[in-house]
Structures are given as structure tokens and as C-alpha cells.
Design a protein around this motif. Sequence first.
Motif, PDB file in Angstrom:
ATOM      1  N   THR A  96       0.829  -1.199   0.000  1.00  0.00           N
ATOM      2  CA  THR A  96       0.000   0.000   0.000  1.00  0.00           C
ATOM      3  C   THR A  96       0.867   1.255   0.000  1.00  0.00           C
ATOM      4  OG1 THR A  96      -1.681  -1.218   1.239  1.00  0.00           O
ATOM      5  CG2 THR A  96      -1.897   1.162   1.184  1.00  0.00           C
ATOM      6  N   SER A  97       1.967   1.221   0.736  1.00  0.00           N
ATOM      7  CA  SER A  97       2.883   2.364   0.755  1.00  0.00           C
ATOM      8  C   SER A  97       3.545   2.572  -0.608  1.00  0.00           C
ATOM      9  CB  SER A  97       3.963   2.161   1.814  1.00  0.00           C
ATOM     10  OG  SER A  97       3.387   2.047   3.086  1.00  0.00           O
ATOM     11  N   ILE A  98       3.914   1.479  -1.269  1.00  0.00           N
ATOM     12  CA  ILE A  98       4.524   1.583  -2.599  1.00  0.00           C
ATOM     13  C   ILE A  98       3.528   2.142  -3.600  1.00  0.00           C
ATOM     14  CG2 ILE A  98       5.463   0.232  -4.516  1.00  0.00           C
ATOM     15  CD1 ILE A  98       6.770  -1.577  -2.391  1.00  0.00           C
ATOM     16  N   ILE A  99       2.288   1.651  -3.536  1.00  0.00           N
ATOM     17  CA  ILE A  99       1.245   2.150  -4.439  1.00  0.00           C
ATOM     18  C   ILE A  99       1.000   3.639  -4.191  1.00  0.00           C
ATOM     19  CG2 ILE A  99      -1.221   1.988  -4.971  1.00  0.00           C
ATOM     20  CD1 ILE A  99      -0.941  -1.056  -4.397  1.00  0.00           C
ATOM     21  N   ALA A 100       0.918   4.030  -2.914  1.00  0.00           N
ATOM     22  CA  ALA A 100       0.711   5.447  -2.584  1.00  0.00           C
ATOM     23  C   ALA A 100       1.887   6.299  -3.042  1.00  0.00           C
ATOM     24  CB  ALA A 100       0.487   5.600  -1.082  1.00  0.00           C
ATOM     25  N   PHE A 101       3.107   5.764  -2.912  1.00  0.00           N
ATOM     26  CA  PHE A 101       4.287   6.501  -3.368  1.00  0.00           C
ATOM     27  C   PHE A 101       4.199   6.796  -4.860  1.00  0.00           C
ATOM     28  CE2 PHE A 101       8.409   6.124  -5.526  1.00  0.00           C
ATOM     29  CZ  PHE A 101       9.019   7.274  -5.045  1.00  0.00           C
ATOM     30  N   PHE A 102       3.863   5.791  -5.666  1.00  0.00           N
ATOM     31  CA  PHE A 102       3.786   6.000  -7.113  1.00  0.00           C
ATOM     32  C   PHE A 102       2.670   6.968  -7.485  1.00  0.00           C
ATOM     33  CE2 PHE A 102       6.334   2.076  -7.619  1.00  0.00           C
ATOM     34  CZ  PHE A 102       7.265   2.569  -8.512  1.00  0.00           C
ATOM     35  N   ILE A 103       1.517   6.828  -6.886  1.00  0.00           N
ATOM     36  CA  ILE A 103       0.397   7.700  -7.261  1.00  0.00           C
ATOM     37  C   ILE A 103       0.630   9.130  -6.777  1.00  0.00           C
ATOM     38  CG2 ILE A 103      -2.063   8.124  -6.881  1.00  0.00           C
ATOM     39  CD1 ILE A 103      -2.461   5.105  -7.076  1.00  0.00           C
ATOM     40  N   MET A 163       1.845   7.411 -12.126  1.00  0.00           N
ATOM     41  CA  MET A 163       0.457   7.139 -11.748  1.00  0.00           C
ATOM     42  C   MET A 163      -0.047   5.843 -12.366  1.00  0.00           C
ATOM     43  SD  MET A 163      -1.545  10.740 -11.497  1.00  0.00           S
ATOM     44  CE  MET A 163      -0.659  11.854 -12.552  1.00  0.00           C
ATOM     45  N   MET A 164       0.327   5.593 -13.612  1.00  0.00           N
ATOM     46  CA  MET A 164      -0.088   4.341 -14.248  1.00  0.00           C
ATOM     47  C   MET A 164       0.582   3.134 -13.607  1.00  0.00           C
ATOM     48  SD  MET A 164      -0.386   5.125 -18.256  1.00  0.00           S
ATOM     49  CE  MET A 164      -1.512   6.318 -18.893  1.00  0.00           C
ATOM     50  N   THR A 165       1.826   3.289 -13.173  1.00  0.00           N
ATOM     51  CA  THR A 165       2.511   2.200 -12.472  1.00  0.00           C
ATOM     52  C   THR A 165       1.825   1.924 -11.140  1.00  0.00           C
ATOM     53  OG1 THR A 165       4.591   2.797 -13.531  1.00  0.00           O
ATOM     54  CG2 THR A 165       4.725   1.415 -11.570  1.00  0.00           C
ATOM     55  N   GLY A 166       1.459   2.976 -10.426  1.00  0.00           N
ATOM     56  CA  GLY A 166       0.709   2.795  -9.176  1.00  0.00           C
ATOM     57  C   GLY A 166      -0.635   2.135  -9.402  1.00  0.00           C
ATOM     58  N   THR A 167      -1.299   2.510 -10.481  1.00  0.00           N
ATOM     59  CA  THR A 167      -2.579   1.883 -10.818  1.00  0.00           C
ATOM     60  C   THR A 167      -2.392   0.413 -11.164  1.00  0.00           C
ATOM     61  OG1 THR A 167      -3.346   4.006 -11.665  1.00  0.00           O
ATOM     62  CG2 THR A 167      -4.590   2.068 -12.319  1.00  0.00           C
ATOM     63  N   TRP A 218      -2.994  -5.231  -9.619  1.00  0.00           N
ATOM     64  CA  TRP A 218      -2.297  -6.502  -9.502  1.00  0.00           C
ATOM     65  C   TRP A 218      -2.368  -7.037  -8.074  1.00  0.00           C
ATOM     66  CZ3 TRP A 218       2.901  -7.133  -7.344  1.00  0.00           C
ATOM     67  CH2 TRP A 218       3.360  -8.438  -7.450  1.00  0.00           C
ATOM     68  N   TYR A 219      -2.095  -6.176  -7.091  1.00  0.00           N
ATOM     69  CA  TYR A 219      -2.018  -6.659  -5.721  1.00  0.00           C
ATOM     70  C   TYR A 219      -3.378  -6.667  -5.029  1.00  0.00           C
ATOM     71  CZ  TYR A 219      -0.533  -7.366  -0.968  1.00  0.00           C
ATOM     72  OH  TYR A 219      -0.390  -7.876   0.291  1.00  0.00           O
ATOM     73  N   ILE A 220      -4.154  -5.613  -5.120  1.00  0.00           N
ATOM     74  CA  ILE A 220      -5.421  -5.503  -4.395  1.00  0.00           C
ATOM     75  C   ILE A 220      -6.530  -6.255  -5.108  1.00  0.00           C
ATOM     76  CG2 ILE A 220      -7.116  -3.884  -3.433  1.00  0.00           C
ATOM     77  CD1 ILE A 220      -4.372  -3.616  -2.111  1.00  0.00           C
ATOM     78  N   GLU A 221      -6.686  -6.025  -6.403  1.00  0.00           N
ATOM     79  CA  GLU A 221      -7.779  -6.642  -7.151  1.00  0.00           C
ATOM     80  C   GLU A 221      -7.439  -8.044  -7.638  1.00  0.00           C
ATOM     81  OE1 GLU A 221     -10.831  -5.249  -7.608  1.00  0.00           O
ATOM     82  OE2 GLU A 221     -10.181  -3.576  -6.356  1.00  0.00           O
ATOM     83  N   GLY A 222      -6.163  -8.339  -7.840  1.00  0.00           N
ATOM     84  CA  GLY A 222      -5.754  -9.693  -8.187  1.00  0.00           C
ATOM     85  C   GLY A 222      -5.714 -10.020  -9.667  1.00  0.00           C
ATOM     86  N   HIS A 223      -5.689  -9.047 -10.548  1.00  0.00           N
ATOM     87  CA  HIS A 223      -5.541  -9.351 -11.969  1.00  0.00           C
ATOM     88  C   HIS A 223      -4.577  -8.368 -12.638  1.00  0.00           C
ATOM     89  CE1 HIS A 223      -8.759  -6.319 -12.190  1.00  0.00           C
ATOM     90  NE2 HIS A 223      -8.360  -6.091 -13.419  1.00  0.00           N
ATOM     91  N   VAL A 224      -3.965  -8.851 -13.696  1.00  0.00           N
ATOM     92  CA  VAL A 224      -2.975  -8.055 -14.420  1.00  0.00           C
ATOM     93  C   VAL A 224      -3.666  -7.401 -15.606  1.00  0.00           C
ATOM     94  CG1 VAL A 224      -0.850  -8.143 -15.764  1.00  0.00           C
ATOM     95  CG2 VAL A 224      -1.091  -9.540 -13.715  1.00  0.00           C
TER      96      VAL A 224
END
Length: 121
Positions: free
Chosen positions: A7-14, A52-56, A61-67
Motif C-alpha cells: 500500500t505504501s509503494i502504491i501510494a508513493f507511485f500515485i 500514476m499508471m505504475t501505481g494503478t 495486480w495486488y489488491i484486485e488480483g488481476h494483471v
Amino acid sequence: MIELIMTSIIAFFILGGAFFAAVSALGVIRLPDVYSRLHAASKSSTLGVMMMMTGTFLYFWYIEGHVDSKLFLAVLFVFITGPVSAHMLSRSAFHADVEPAESTVLNELKRDETREEESAQ
């Protein structure tokens, strides 16, 4: 623990992408000439959108479970088209005789064209 890290990595990217997009907007407003504005708009906004796209992508990938492979293509498209379009716009502005700001110290493109004209004669 790993969920907090992701979650921290995702927040960092966004949030990092939002920061670079804001810096790009400020650069477009504050810089003196079209060449500097195009540089600000192309470099930092490209990085901001890519972050932002990398964070998305990481979120899905991690939260929703699909690529989502479309995000890979979008990042690649933005990475290629942003700087290339700014380069073409600045070249066309130069050939339309748009003068750079008075604080410009070196204009290498004008120097190169002067050399080409001298060698053609």
C-alpha cells in the motif's frame, strides 16, 4: 505487514505522479518561452503519468488480483509520444521563427543552421 508495504509503494507511485504533474503545470505557467514550457510539459508530465499508471497497475495486480496489460501499453505509449511530440513542436516553433527568451544563453540549433547555410554556399 506486506500489505502495508504494498500500500505504501502504491501510494508513493500515485502521489509521486501527482507531484510531478503539478510541477509540470507550474512549469508551463511560470517559464518564460515556448521552448522552456514544452520542456516542462513533456519531461515531468511524462514521468508523472507513468508513475500514476505504475501505481494503478500495482493496485490492480495486488489488491484486485488481476494483471491489466493495457496499462503496460499505455505507459509505453506515453513514454514514446510525450517527448517526441514536444520535440516536434519545438522544432516547428523554431522554424516559424519564434524567438527564445532573452535569458537564453546558447541556441545550438540556430548555430547549426548557420553552419549549414555557410557550407551550402
